[in-house]
Design an enzyme around this catalytic site. Structure first.
Site, PDB file in Angstrom:
ATOM      1  N   GLY A 227       0.804  -1.232   0.000  1.00  8.00           N
ATOM      2  CA  GLY A 227       0.000   0.000   0.000  1.00  8.00           C
ATOM      3  C   GLY A 227       0.833   1.277   0.000  1.00  8.00           C
ATOM      4  O   GLY A 227       1.865   1.390  -0.678  1.00  8.00           O
ATOM      5  N   LYS A 304     -16.415   0.296  13.533  1.00 11.49           N
ATOM      6  CA  LYS A 304     -17.691  -0.077  14.184  1.00 11.49           C
ATOM      7  C   LYS A 304     -18.359   1.216  14.609  1.00 11.49           C
ATOM      8  O   LYS A 304     -17.670   2.155  15.051  1.00 11.49           O
ATOM      9  CB  LYS A 304     -17.451  -0.890  15.461  1.00 11.49           C
ATOM     10  N   ALA A 307     -21.727   2.840  19.163  1.00  6.25           N
ATOM     11  CA  ALA A 307     -22.667   2.079  20.010  1.00  6.25           C
ATOM     12  C   ALA A 307     -22.257   0.605  20.104  1.00  6.25           C
ATOM     13  O   ALA A 307     -22.604  -0.074  21.070  1.00  6.25           O
ATOM     14  CB  ALA A 307     -24.083   2.196  19.459  1.00  6.25           C
ATOM     15  N   ASN A 356     -15.579  10.488  10.827  1.00  5.85           N
ATOM     16  CA  ASN A 356     -16.183   9.589   9.854  1.00  5.85           C
ATOM     17  C   ASN A 356     -17.083   8.601  10.580  1.00  5.85           C
ATOM     18  O   ASN A 356     -16.710   8.078  11.626  1.00  5.85           O
ATOM     19  CB  ASN A 356     -15.092   8.835   9.080  1.00  5.85           C
ATOM     20  N   TYR A 362     -10.623   5.249  14.906  1.00  6.50           N
ATOM     21  CA  TYR A 362      -9.638   5.635  13.890  1.00  6.50           C
ATOM     22  C   TYR A 362      -9.486   7.170  13.843  1.00  6.50           C
ATOM     23  O   TYR A 362      -8.370   7.703  13.820  1.00  6.50           O
ATOM     24  CB  TYR A 362     -10.106   5.091  12.542  1.00  6.50           C
ATOM     25  N   LYS A 366      -6.144   9.378  14.512  1.00 10.03           N
ATOM     26  CA  LYS A 366      -5.550  10.227  13.473  1.00 10.03           C
ATOM     27  C   LYS A 366      -5.593  11.712  13.870  1.00 10.03           C
ATOM     28  O   LYS A 366      -4.683  12.475  13.537  1.00 10.03           O
ATOM     29  CB  LYS A 366      -6.257  10.002  12.134  1.00 10.03           C
TER      30      LYS A 366
END
Ligand code: NAI
Length: 456
Positions: A227, A304, A307, A356, A362, A366
């Site tokens: 990647g 996820k 919740a 997001n 995440y 970040k």
């Protein structure tokens, strides 16, 4: 022409190829569908920019910059001319004191926009709207934000607009201003659009050869087995660095082939290990005798909705994406090996800026990277070093290939360039920030997102 960039034609995705010519092009135009351009990307031994560069602005700084650009064998113009296909417009606004002064220079840009060649560049050079300024001066300087970001949204055919902000009284021809300008003009910045870069001092030095700005440097890249990390390793190597590639033992085979390809060395380790930095330092000392550049690229997602978020998902993402970097930086910054103009570049994400759905873990990690970079900048100064973050938007990788088709198609079109970026686009930005010419760039977050339209 100087050796720097050539119009490398690399199609991005099947849709972009379809609408680039023939029936597909007509159809897309008639239906009003997005028509992403095939972007000009860097290849060595090619012109920095194709077509004349129009330098607008009446300050002494504009004159000095125009004179300096002649050293790069660029066809510099100080006035637009009808039917001239421009490679770039540079708007120098380094002496603004009131918004009334914007009308003439900004409308001059407007009257030349239709003359831009495909994949052209617009670059503004201005000063920060610091709170201690007179309100009128701060208003004028801040207005440049709105102007530049709107121009970026109006441009078509792969053209981009970005801004350089002269901090700390830096002049228009300071080494890092020239380094940043060259990055924005070149194909290296193909997927950077609508962004500002703050250049804060006279620090930074220009390379002897722009084609190998990292010659003699040793760089370590984490998460380099595939990647974006593999692309970063290739780009740093192409730019002259010796590269140590790091990844988990499970990715050992891929890691070894990247190391072979870049003629570097491989080090298998999990960056969350307590002694990860010590092992990197020992490897660099033993195999290469030095360490100049650290690229924190390794990262994971465990999406996820909050919740439904369990501790293992949350903890794993925080551990890899931010806690490991914090621990490693502490060790790097107390090592004698990492004291000679050291560079750190961390890979953040636009999710850490805009948030997001399904990514609180995440986005926290970040955003944390951005906070860490901002606070580490002053710790790099005693060594003449720097730390910066790149924040990629939608990049075409194995990670994003797993997103369901419809969601992926929407995500990759929602930016001013109407396409996803490539791992190489992130890699070029990392390489730019790692180079000597970016010495005056410290504590910045540079988005590589094609001016993503979502969020902040
Ligand atoms: P990827 O999943 O293809 O590659 C990540 C690499 O990091 C893998 O080789 C993996 O083995 C390695 N890695 C994971 N945990 C590790 C650990 N504990 N120790 C050592 N190595 C480890 O991901 P991709 O897409 O190349 O992303 C690279 C970076 O860019 C990540 O930090 C990611 O969050 C960031 N990013 C990616 C975007 C995209 O659109 N692909 C967008 C924004 C940010």
């Amino acid at each position: 022409m100087t050796k720097d960039t050539r119009s490398a034609v690399i199609p991005t995705d099947r849709y972009t190829r379809f609408v680039s010519a023939g029936l597909g092009k007509d159809l897309a135009a008639r239906l009003g569908l997005p028509q992403p351009a095939i972007l000009r990307r860097y290849t060595p031994d090619a012109p920095l920019i194709t077509g004349p560069v129009l330098v607008l602005g009446s300050s002494a700084g504009a004159d000095e910059l125009a004179a300096r650009l002649l050293d790069w064998n660029v066809d510099v113009r100080r006035h637009g001319a009808p039917k001239l296909k421009l490679g770039a417009i540079i708007l120098v606004l380094d002496e603004l004191s009131h918004p009334d002064e914007l009308s003439v220079p900004v409308r001059s840009v407007g009257s030349s926009l239709r003359d831009l060649a495909p994949n052209a560049r617009v670059v503004t050079i201005s000063r920060p709207a610091a709170p201690e300024l007179e309100p009128a001066a701060a208003a004028a300087r801040r207005a440049v934000d709105g102007i530049l970001r709107s121009i970026a949204k109006e441009l078509r055919n792969g053209a981009t607009a970005n801004g350089i902000v002269l901090d700390d009284g830096a002049g228009t021809t300071a080494p890092s201003v020239l380094g940043a300008l060259r990055f924005f003009l070149s194909g290296r910045s193909a997927f950077v659009d609508g962004q500002f870069l703050s250049v804060s001092s006279e620090r930074g030095e220009l390379p002897e050869d722009w084609a190998s700005p990292l010659a003699g440097k040793v760089a370590v890249v984490t998460g380099a087995a595939r990647g974006i990390g593999a692309a970063i390793a290739r780009t740093l190597s192409r730019d002259g660095a010796d590269v140590v590639v790091v990844d988990v033992p499970a990715a050992g085979d891929h890691l070894a082939s990247v190391a072979n390809e870049v003629r570097g060395t491989a080090l298998q380790l999990d960056i969350t290990a307590a002694d990860a930095a010590e092992r990197i330092l020992a490897h660099a000392a033993q195999r290469h005798g030095r360490l100049d550049i650290v690229v924190h690229n390794a990262g994971i997602t465990r999406d996820k909705l909050l919740a439904n978020m369990d501790a293992s998902r949350w903890d794993a993402v925080i551990a890899v994406n931010i806690s490991a970097q914090l621990r490693m930086n502490q060790a790097f910054l107390s090592s004698d090996l990492f004291t000679n103009h050291p560079r750190i570049v961390s890979v953040a994400s636009t999710s850490g800026i805009a948030g997001n759905r399904g990514q609180t873990n995440y986005a926290a990690s970040k955003a944390g990277v951005i906070g860490m970079v901002t606070a580490t900048a002053r710790l790099m100064e005693p060594f003449g070093g720097s730390i910066n973050a790149v924040a990629p938007g939608f990049i075409e990788t194995e990670m994003t290939a797993k997103i369901p088709f419809a969601t992926r198609e929407v995500a990759r079109r929602l930016n001013s360039l109407q396409q996803g970026g490539k791992p190489e686009d992130v890699a070029e930005t990392v390489a730019f920030l790692a180079a000597g010419s970016a010495g005056g760039v410290n504590g910045n977050v540079l988005r590589v997102c094609g001016q993503n339209l979502v969020g902040q």
